[in-house]
Write an enzyme that holds these catalytic residues in place. Structure first.
Site, PDB file in Angstrom:
ATOM      1  N   ASP A  88     -35.024  -1.600  42.219  1.00 37.57           N
ATOM      2  CA  ASP A  88     -35.700  -2.849  41.885  1.00 37.57           C
ATOM      3  C   ASP A  88     -35.634  -3.170  40.396  1.00 37.57           C
ATOM      4  O   ASP A  88     -36.005  -4.271  39.990  1.00 37.57           O
ATOM      5  CB  ASP A  88     -37.169  -2.793  42.322  1.00 37.57           C
ATOM      6  CG  ASP A  88     -37.488  -3.776  43.443  1.00 37.57           C
ATOM      7  OD1 ASP A  88     -36.767  -4.777  43.558  1.00 37.57           O
ATOM      8  OD2 ASP A  88     -38.454  -3.539  44.182  1.00 37.57           O
ATOM      9  N   ALA A 101     -53.529  -3.323  20.119  1.00 36.92           N
ATOM     10  CA  ALA A 101     -54.144  -4.464  20.797  1.00 36.92           C
ATOM     11  C   ALA A 101     -54.994  -5.334  19.889  1.00 36.92           C
ATOM     12  O   ALA A 101     -55.097  -6.537  20.100  1.00 36.92           O
ATOM     13  CB  ALA A 101     -54.985  -3.993  21.974  1.00 36.92           C
ATOM     14  N   VAL A 153     -51.361 -10.216  18.245  1.00 33.56           N
ATOM     15  CA  VAL A 153     -51.154  -9.536  19.520  1.00 33.56           C
ATOM     16  C   VAL A 153     -52.047 -10.173  20.585  1.00 33.56           C
ATOM     17  O   VAL A 153     -53.201 -10.485  20.329  1.00 33.56           O
ATOM     18  CB  VAL A 153     -51.464  -8.024  19.393  1.00 33.56           C
ATOM     19  CG1 VAL A 153     -51.354  -7.321  20.745  1.00 33.56           C
ATOM     20  CG2 VAL A 153     -50.527  -7.381  18.377  1.00 33.56           C
ATOM     21  N   ASN A 192     -35.079  -9.125  45.323  1.00 33.56           N
ATOM     22  CA  ASN A 192     -33.870  -8.723  46.038  1.00 33.56           C
ATOM     23  C   ASN A 192     -34.137  -8.231  47.458  1.00 33.56           C
ATOM     24  O   ASN A 192     -33.280  -7.598  48.070  1.00 33.56           O
ATOM     25  CB  ASN A 192     -33.151  -7.628  45.248  1.00 33.56           C
ATOM     26  CG  ASN A 192     -34.048  -6.429  44.964  1.00 33.56           C
ATOM     27  OD1 ASN A 192     -35.186  -6.364  45.447  1.00 33.56           O
ATOM     28  ND2 ASN A 192     -33.561  -5.488  44.165  1.00 33.56           N
ATOM     29  N   SER A 199     -53.668  -1.380  31.740  1.00 32.53           N
ATOM     30  CA  SER A 199     -52.228  -1.144  31.633  1.00 32.53           C
ATOM     31  C   SER A 199     -51.458  -1.945  32.656  1.00 32.53           C
ATOM     32  O   SER A 199     -50.292  -2.268  32.455  1.00 32.53           O
ATOM     33  CB  SER A 199     -51.913   0.335  31.865  1.00 32.53           C
ATOM     34  OG  SER A 199     -52.189   1.097  30.750  1.00 32.53           O
ATOM     35  N   ASP A 234     -43.425   2.155  26.230  1.00 28.42           N
ATOM     36  CA  ASP A 234     -44.246   2.909  27.167  1.00 28.42           C
ATOM     37  C   ASP A 234     -43.729   4.336  27.298  1.00 28.42           C
ATOM     38  O   ASP A 234     -43.184   4.888  26.340  1.00 28.42           O
ATOM     39  CB  ASP A 234     -44.235   2.195  28.529  1.00 28.42           C
ATOM     40  CG  ASP A 234     -45.567   2.321  29.256  1.00 28.42           C
ATOM     41  OD1 ASP A 234     -45.908   3.450  29.659  1.00 28.42           O
ATOM     42  OD2 ASP A 234     -46.256   1.306  29.428  1.00 28.42           O
ATOM     43  N   HIS A 294     -45.762   5.846  34.318  1.00 26.68           N
ATOM     44  CA  HIS A 294     -46.479   4.680  33.812  1.00 26.68           C
ATOM     45  C   HIS A 294     -45.551   3.548  33.400  1.00 26.68           C
ATOM     46  O   HIS A 294     -45.729   2.389  33.791  1.00 26.68           O
ATOM     47  CB  HIS A 294     -47.343   5.131  32.633  1.00 26.68           C
ATOM     48  CG  HIS A 294     -48.351   4.136  32.177  1.00 26.68           C
ATOM     49  ND1 HIS A 294     -48.112   3.227  31.177  1.00 26.68           N
ATOM     50  CD2 HIS A 294     -49.622   3.911  32.572  1.00 26.68           C
ATOM     51  CE1 HIS A 294     -49.186   2.492  30.972  1.00 26.68           C
ATOM     52  NE2 HIS A 294     -50.118   2.879  31.806  1.00 26.68           N
TER      53      HIS A 294
END
Length: 595
Positions: A187, A357, A362, A231, A411, A178, A218
Site C-alpha cells: 500500500d 509541536a 508548526v 489500489n 500521532s 518518524d 509507528h
C-alpha cells in the site's frame, strides 16, 4: 505523538482496544515562539567530519554547539581543540553536532569566541551504533488483502469525497519524520520516494538504501494514513496520489528522537523540497525544553532554527500535540523527563516547550475520539496552542511486512492533517506554508466544546479542537454536496473490449432527479479514447457522459452535470463503462451522485 514508541509519554500499549501511539515512539509535543527568522541562501546539507572517532568510547555524549549561520570553520576547529569531535555540521543554520567524553566540554565551549549556546542533547551515552549504523530489517511481506474498506476516520474528514475530486498530486512530497517506513509494503510502494528518503538517526544523513526503514511500526502506520495508495488493497490514505519519503529520526532499540536527529530531519526536508512533513513525536529526552536550562536552551535554539529553515524553504511542519491529557497553555510539572535515564520531577512554566509541536509556524494537532466530535481522552489541549483536530482513536493503517494495525494517539491524528495539507498543496501549487496553515484552520469544521470545564473558547475556536476538525473536501476546492449524496467506492475492473457497471442505490429522495444532477466520476484507465461512459437511470434511460474522446490521456476524474429531471430519483442508478479497444485496461475507482 510518540517519540519512543511508547509515546510522547512513552506509553506502552494501551487504550481503547488499540495501541496508543503519540507520535514517533512516544514523545509529546508543543510549541512556542523562538522568533527565528527563516534562513535563506545557504544549502544546509550536513557536512561530516572525517576526524570523527572511528570507534565508540564509553561516556561519549552528544552536544549542540550553536554559532552564527554560514562559515562554522572556526567553531568546528574549537570543538576539536577542546576535547570533542564534530559528528555533523549544519552550516546554513549554524548548528554543529559534537561528541565528547569530557564532562567539562560544554562549559569550556561556552567560553569560546563565536559560540552562542552549547547543550547536551542526552543524559545517556551515544550508542556505539552511531559510528557504524546497522541497517534496519527489510521484512518479508504478507499477502495483500483483497478488500479496501472506507473507514470512519476518512468519512469524518470527507477524504472519501475528496478522492473523487483530487486524490493529490505526485509532484507533492510529504516527509514522514518518524521511526522509518516500510517502503516494500504493497500500500506504500506505489507512492514511495526512495531518492529523497534517508536516516537521520544520530544526527547526520545516512543515504544508504534501506536506512530509512522502520525500526518499530509507528512510522509505517503514519505513512499509510497520509498516502496509502487507492489500489483495492487494505487501506487508503487521506492523499493517495501524493508521494511520501521516509526520514527516520528514531534510533534503534530506544526509538528515541533526539534533538540532533530532529534537526537533521528538518534540514533534509527543506533541502529536498518536501511540501509537508508529519512529526508525530516530541524531541527526546525532555518532554518540555525550558530556556532557563543551558542544555535545553541550546536544544530549543537548534531545533527552532531547523524548523525556520525548513519553513523558509517551503516546507510546512504538522505535529502531534501529545497524549498526556494536559493543558499545554497552563504547564505546571513534568515527571517523565529525561526519558533516557532517570526521570525527575520539575516545575514548568509556559516558556517550556514541547518541540517541534510548539514551535512557530508548526501546525499543532489534537485528536478527536471515534465520534469525530469529541476530544480523545488522551489528547493534550490548550487555548491558542491547538490549531486543528483530526481523528486519532482506533485508526486503521499500514504496518511493516505488508500488514495492518489499529493504533490510537495524537500521532494518528497528525498524519490526517498532513494528508489534508498535501491535498491543499496539490490543488494550490503556489501556496506557501503560511497559506496552507491558514487554510487548514479556515476550512475546518467547527466543533463546540463538550460539557467539560477544561474546554474554553468558542465553537469557532477553542482549547480542545482549535479551529475545528480538518476538511479534505474543502481542501481540494469542493464544498460538501448541498443535496442528497450517494457514492460507490468499490473498484470495478475494466477489461479490454468489455462492459462493466457500478451501481448506486438511491433512496429517501422525493420526486424526480434534478435538472442539474451531479455525476462525479473517478476512472483509472490509460488511453481514455478507448472508453464510452454512460449514466444509466433506474428505468434504463442512458445519458452519455464521455464518448471515446481524450485519445491517449490517462484517467477520467471529472464531475458531469446531467438533466435527469424526467427520471424518478429513487432506484438503482449505474455507471456503465464500455472499453472499445485492446491493450489498455483500468478500473472504475469511485463515482457519486448529488441530487
Amino acid at each position: 505523538m510518540f517519540s519512543q514508541i511508547s509515546g510522547r509519554v512513552r506509553l506502552a500499549a494501551t487504550a481503547l482496544g488499540a495501541t496508543l501511539a503519540l507520535a514517533g515512539p512516544v514523545s509529546l509535543a508543543q510549541a512556542a515562539p523562538l522568533d527565528n527568522e527563516p534562513l535563506a541562501a545557504f544549502t544546509a546539507t550536513a557536512r561530516t567530519n572525517t576526524a570523527a572517532p572511528a570507534a565508540w568510547a564509553a561516556g561519549t555524549r552528544a552536544y549542540l554547539v550553536i554559532t552564527a549561520p554560514g562559515d562554522t570553520t572556526a567553531v568546528r576547529d574549537a570543538v576539536a581543540a577542546n576535547g570533542g569531535s564534530v559528528f555533523s555540521s549544519f552550516d546554513a543554520i549554524g548548528v554543529i553536532v559534537a561528541h565528547s567524553a569530557s564532562a567539562s566540554f560544554a562549559a569550556t565551549m561556552r567560553g569560546v569566541a563565536g559560540v552562542q549556546k552549547v547543550g547536551a542533547t542526552r543524559t545517556s551515552d551515544v550508542p556505539a551504533d552511531a559510528y557504524n549504523p546497522a541497517l534496519p530489517a527489510n521484512p518479508a511481506q504478507a499477502a495483500a488483502p483483497t478488500t479496501e474498506p472506507v473507514r470512519s476516520d476518512m468519512t469524518q474528514i470527507k477524504a472519501d469525497q475528496a478522492w473523487a475530486v483530487n486524490p493529490g498530486s505526485a509532484t507533492v512530497k510529504v516527509g514522514i519524520l518518524d521511526t522509518g517506513v516500510d517502503d516494500q509494503h504493497q500500500d506504500l510502494a506505489p507512492n514511495f520516494d526512495a531518492a529523497d528518503s534517508v536516516s537521520c538517526a544520530y544526527g547526520k544523513p545516512d543515504t544508504r538504501v534501506g536506512a530509512w526503514r522502520d525500526v518499530d511500526q509507528h512510522g509505517t502506520h503514519v505513512a499509510g494514513t497520509v498516502a496509502a495508495a487507492k489500489n483495492g488493497k487494505g487501506a487508503i490514505g487521506v492523499a493517495p496520489g501524493v508521494k511520501i519519503a521516509s526520514v527516520r529520526l528514531a534510533e534503534p532499540g530506544s526509538t528515541l528522537f533526539y534533538a540532533e536527529n530532529t534537526i537533521c530531519g528538518l534540514v533534509w526536508a527543506g533541502d529536498h523540497g518536501f511540501k509537508v512533513t508529519n512529526n508525530s513525536y516530541y524531541t527526546d529526552p525532555w518532554q518540555f525544553n525550558c530556556p532557563n536550562d543551558l542544555d535545553q536552551a541550546a536544544i530549543l535554539e537548534g531545533v527552532g532554527r531547523a524548523q525556520a529553515y525548513a519553513d523558509g524553504k517551503g516546507s510546512l511542519q504538522v505535529a502531534a500535540a501529545g497524549n498526556s491529557n494536559v493543558d499545554l497553555a497552563n504547564k505546571t510539572t513534568d515527571t517523565s523527563s529525561p526519558n533516557d535515564s532517570t526521570p525527575v520531577t520539575r516545575t514548568l512554566t509556559n516558556d517550556c516547550l514541547d518541540i517541534p509541536a510548539e514551535l512557530p509556524g508548526v501546525v499543532t494537532v489534537a485528536a478527536n475520539g471515534t465520534s469525530g466530535t469529541s476530544k480523545a481522552s488522551f489528547s493534550n489541549y490548550g487555548s491558542n496552542v491547538i490549531e486543528v483536530s483530526a481523528p486519532g482513536e482506533s485508526v486503521y493503517s499500514t504496518a511493516p511486512g505488508g500488514k495492518y494495525a489499529t493504533l490510537s494517539g495524537t500521532s494518528m491524528a497528525s498524519p490526517h492533517v498532513a494528508g489534508v495539507a498535501a491535498l491543499l498543496a496539490s490543488a494550490n501549487p503556489a501556496y506557501t506554508p503560511a497559506d496552507i496553515r491558514a487554510k487548514l484552520g479556515e476550512q475546518a469544521t467547527d466543533l463546540a466544546c463538550p460539557a467539560d470545564a477544561r474546554c474554553t473558547g468558542t465553537t469557532a475556536k477553542n482549547s480542545f479542537f482549535g479551529e475545528g476538525r480538518v476538511d479534505a473536501l474543502k481542501a481540494v476546492g469542493a464544498t460538501p454536496p448541498a443535496g442528497a449524496y450517494f457514492e460507490n467506492l468499490n473498484d470495478y475492473a475494466i477489461a479490454d473490449n468489455s462492459t462493466v457497471e457500478s451501481p448506486i442505490t438511491v433512496s429517501g429522495v422525493t420526486g424526480n432527479a434534478p435538472a442539474t444532477l451531479k455525476v462525479g466520476v473517478d476512472i483509472k484507465h490509460t488511453y481514455i479514447g478507448d472508453l464510452k461512459v454512460d449514466l444509466v437511470a433506474p428505468d434504463g434511460t442512458v445519458y452519455t457522459l464521455h464518448n471515446r474522446t481524450g485519445s491517449g490521456t490517462d484517467n477520467i476524474l471529472q464531475t458531469y452535470t446531467v438533466n435527469a429531471s424526467s427520471e424518478v430519483a429513487n432506484g438503482v442508478w449505474k455507471l456503465r463503462v464500455n472499453d472499445n479497444a485492446s491493450q489498455d485496461t483500468g478500473r472504475i475507482d469511485a463515482w457519486n451522485l448529488t441530487f
